[in-house]
Design a protein around this motif. Structure first.
Motif, short mmCIF file in Angstrom:
data_model
loop_
_atom_site.label_atom_id
_atom_site.label_comp_id
_atom_site.label_asym_id
_atom_site.label_seq_id
_atom_site.Cartn_x
_atom_site.Cartn_y
_atom_site.Cartn_z
N PRO A 37 0.57 -1.18 0.19
CA PRO A 37 0.30 0.24 -0.07
C PRO A 37 1.02 1.38 -0.53
O PRO A 37 0.15 2.27 -0.05
N LYS A 38 2.27 1.11 -0.19
CA LYS A 38 2.56 2.67 0.52
C LYS A 38 3.66 2.38 -1.30
O LYS A 38 4.07 1.09 -1.34
N PRO A 39 4.30 3.30 -1.39
CA PRO A 39 5.00 3.95 -2.75
C PRO A 39 6.59 3.22 -2.15
O PRO A 39 7.28 3.97 -1.08
N THR A 40 7.14 3.54 -2.93
CA THR A 40 8.02 3.19 -3.13
C THR A 40 9.30 4.75 -3.01
O THR A 40 9.14 5.32 -2.81
N ALA A 67 9.54 0.21 0.80
CA ALA A 67 10.35 0.02 0.15
C ALA A 67 11.37 0.98 -0.40
O ALA A 67 10.70 2.18 -0.60
N VAL A 68 12.46 0.53 0.42
CA VAL A 68 13.22 1.98 -0.40
C VAL A 68 13.98 1.39 -0.96
O VAL A 68 15.32 -0.06 -1.28
N ASP A 69 14.81 2.14 -1.90
CA ASP A 69 16.10 2.36 -2.90
C ASP A 69 17.13 3.30 -2.54
O ASP A 69 16.29 4.46 -3.32
N ALA A 70 18.23 3.01 -3.06
CA ALA A 70 19.46 3.96 -2.77
C ALA A 70 19.78 4.94 -4.18
O ALA A 70 20.37 3.72 -4.39
N ALA A 71 19.56 5.18 -4.67
CA ALA A 71 20.05 5.27 -6.34
C ALA A 71 21.68 5.87 -6.16
O ALA A 71 21.92 7.01 -5.23
#
Length: 280
Positions: A37-40, A67-71
């Motif tokens: 339900p939550k954005p990345t 959800a987390v991405d560290a670009a």
């Protein structure tokens, strides 16, 4: 979020083993379920830093179910860096909250343009340029930056210039933050001397081109934005941050923090990111 099912993960591992290779690491299925339900949240670091600067924020967001991405950012040129992040974002399905620190703000301003999945831009003591503006120009727009004590110097006095050979045979210039200026520009007394020394040694340089390359049409004109002003910032003057936040009509908070607020005040940064995520 990216869709990687359990079955496809097993197949990928099997193919790798059959080829005599170690299986590639596959992200947690919980990260990539399309029903989340939550954005990345995608975090973009700035100059003289890397993705590890988001460590405290990442842990808090993950604890709260994001959800987390560290670009990783090449730091080679604004158009090039923005194109890299833009392509990175296209691999993520579903809503995205895009967060940038410092020069990373210039990057997200350009990378988010035209991507309908990006629902919010969050600037953490970051550049939010308009068309034609540069990071160097914005940092000098208001007094207060400690990047140089001689405005006429060809290289800001807090930086070391290191030439390197580019692929086309021309000479590029990498800029490094001098170790004895690292705390003054980036941090406060809450970080130990040993940690500051390690961060200075681990820094990633940025090209002079990147800091002086004009921005294109800004995504903040069409995407809602949030802004954290670091009240003790000595890299980007707080007055410049307030100016950019007001111009973008950003939801703004001000924290008594130095430039790298994600390290010294990760809770405040996380709270603002989650405000943006809740609003999408």
């Amino acid at each position: 979020m990216r869709r990687i099912t359990k079955r496809s993960a097993v197949m990928a591992a099997g193919i790798a083993l059959a080829a005599g290779l170690a299986p590639l690491a596959v992200a947690s299925p919980a990260h990539h379920q399309s029903t989340a339900p939550k954005p990345t949240v995608v975090l973009v670091h700035g100059a003289w830093s890397d993705s590890s600067s988001w460590g405290g924020v990442i842990k808090r967001l993950q604890h709260d179910g994001y959800a987390v991405d560290a670009a990783p950012l090449p730091l080679r040129g604004l158009a090039r860096d923005a194109a890299y992040v833009s392509d990175y974002l296209k691999t993520i399905s579903g809503p995205i909250i895009l967060v940038g620190h410092s020069y990373g703000g210039s990057v997200i301003t350009n990378a988010a343009r035209g991507n309908t999945n990006v629902k919010g831009l969050v600037y953490i003591a970051a550049f939010a340029p308009d068309s034609g503006e540069t990071a160097s120009g914005l940092s000098a727009k208001f007094p207060g930056s400690h990047i140089t004590d001689d405005p006429t110097a060809p290289v800001p006095t807090a930086l070391n210039a290191v030439p390197f050979a580019q692929a086309d045979g021309s000479t590029g210039i990498d800029l490094y933050l001098k170790a004895d200026h690292y705390r003054d520009l980036f941090l406060d007394k809450s970080i130990s001397d040993a940690d500051v020394a390690a961060l200075a040694a681990e820094q990633r340089p940025i090209t002079a081109q990147a800091l002086n390359e004009p921005s294109s049409a800004p995504a903040w004109k069409t995407i809602p934005s949030w802004y954290l002003v670091a009240g003790q910032d000595q890299a980007i003057p707080p007055a410049a941050e307030r100016f950019m936040a007001n111009r973008a009509h950003a939801h703004t908070v001000e924290v008594n923090a130095p430039h790298v607020a994600a390290l010294t005040d990760p809770g405040a940064v996380t709270n603002l990111v989650e405000q943006a995520a809740a609003a999408h």
